[in-house]
Design an enzyme around this catalytic site. Structure first.
Site, PDB file in Angstrom:
ATOM      1  N   CYS A  69       0.865  -1.186   0.000  1.00  0.00           N
ATOM      2  CA  CYS A  69       0.000   0.000   0.000  1.00  0.00           C
ATOM      3  C   CYS A  69       0.898   1.230   0.000  1.00  0.00           C
ATOM      4  CB  CYS A  69      -0.875  -0.025   1.253  1.00  0.00           C
ATOM      5  SG  CYS A  69      -1.887   1.459   1.444  1.00  0.00           S
ATOM      6  N   CYS A 126      -0.883   3.284  -6.534  1.00  0.00           N
ATOM      7  CA  CYS A 126      -1.835   2.741  -5.565  1.00  0.00           C
ATOM      8  C   CYS A 126      -2.076   1.316  -6.013  1.00  0.00           C
ATOM      9  CB  CYS A 126      -3.134   3.531  -5.561  1.00  0.00           C
ATOM     10  SG  CYS A 126      -4.487   2.734  -4.654  1.00  0.00           S
TER      11      CYS A 126
HETATM   12  N1  DGL Z   1      -4.057   0.442  -2.013  1.00  0.00           N
HETATM   13  C1  DGL Z   1      -3.673   1.633  -1.316  1.00  0.00           C
HETATM   14  C2  DGL Z   1      -2.411   2.225  -1.926  1.00  0.00           C
HETATM   15  O1  DGL Z   1      -1.614   1.547  -2.549  1.00  0.00           O
HETATM   16  C3  DGL Z   1      -4.655   2.740  -1.088  1.00  0.00           C
HETATM   17  C4  DGL Z   1      -6.120   2.614  -1.104  1.00  0.00           C
HETATM   18  C5  DGL Z   1      -6.791   3.486  -0.023  1.00  0.00           C
HETATM   19  O2  DGL Z   1      -6.919   2.980   1.081  1.00  0.00           O
HETATM   20  O3  DGL Z   1      -7.111   4.661  -0.287  1.00  0.00           O
HETATM   21  O4  DGL Z   1      -2.153   3.396  -1.788  1.00  0.00           O
END
Ligand code: DGL
Length: 264
Positions: free
Chosen positions: A74, A189
């Site tokens: 993330c 993301c």
């Molecule tokens: N998947 C997460 C990232 O790589 C973010 C998604 C979220 O919680 O806004 O930033």
């Protein structure tokens, strides 16, 4: 714990795009996938509150699962809390996911690169420092999307996602300057690779969509012993809400993950 699993962490289903690559490279290891869906989306959280929340969560996760390594799959979390996690849990190696600005700067032909991320990742000092250190010679456009992570969650649940909604989120990535056009968009993301075919279809011109998942998996592999000694046992999925809906449970099973209550 040398025989513990590899723990892959995200705020939702986005980290599955990293888990997929990690399993290809490290089939001998057992994996625990943790989605902090009770905290989703991370993009809009206050930085102090999110840091405290994630460190607290890892106190439980590390005590319970005793992972051999943690992958923070993330960007929104990694660009904020990786240092704190490493300090708090010095015995456990952490691999983060940060915007692939360095490879983008190396690969661009036009010098116009866009970084598509959550508003949190776009705000981070860490992201600005990556640009200053590795892409000072490029024109980097940071695009903070309020809605795309949620749209990706809807998309994988089979809910309708209007093309216009996606188009509006990716449109600012496409820059024309001095006769040149953006040629690389960094997927900063981990939710976004689920939508990349939609992005391709809706893009005003072709670009490279840079997905760092394989590079992250390789980094994790380089820190682990060759042979996983995790033994037999299904890979596990943990949801902090304890109540992922049917579509997500089906997706999780499609990834070959066992879903069990309680969550952690
Ligand atoms: N998947 C997460 C990232 O790589 C973010 C998604 C979220 O919680 O806004 O930033």
């Amino acid at each position: 714990m040398s025989n513990g699993p590899v723990l892959v962490f995200d705020s939702g289903i986005g980290g599955l795009t990293v888990l997929r690559e990690a399993r290809v490279l490290m089939p001998e290891h057992r994996f625990v996938y943790v989605a902090d869906d009770a905290g989703f989306p991370y993009g809009g959280w206050d930085e102090g509150a999110l840091t405290a929340h994630i460190v607290r969560l890892f106190q439980e996760l590390i005590a319970k699962h005793q992972p051999v390594l943690c992958i923070i799959a993330c960007n929104t979390a990694s660009t904020l809390v990786l240092g704190e996690l490493r300090d708090a849990f010095a015995a456990t190696p952490f691999v983060g996911t940060v915007p692939a600005i360095k490879p983008a700067a190396e690969q661009t032909q036009t010098g116009l690169v866009s970084v598509l991320a959550t508003p949190g990742t776009v705000r981070r000092a860490y992201t600005r420092e990556l640009i200053q250190s590795f892409a000072a010679q490029c024109h980097v456009r940071l695009v903070g999307s309020e809605n795309l992570a949620g749209l990706a969650e809807s998309y994988i649940r089979g809910q309708p996602v209007e093309p216009a909604a996606i188009e509006a989120e990716i449109a600012p990535c496409f820059v024309t300057q001095n006769g040149q056009q953006t040629d690389i968009v960094v997927l900063a993301c981990t939710h976004y690779p689920f939508l990349v075919n939609r992005f391709r279809a809706l893009a005003p011109w072709p670009v490279d969509w840079l997905d760092p998942a394989e590079a992250i998996a390789r980094r994790a592999q380089s820190l682990l012993p060759d042979r996983g000694s995790a033994g037999e046992g299904d890979d596990l999925a943990v949801f902090t809400s304890q109540t992922p809906d049917f579509a997500v449970r089906r997706l999780i099973r499609g990834f070959g993950l066992d879903f069990r209550l309680p969550a952690h």
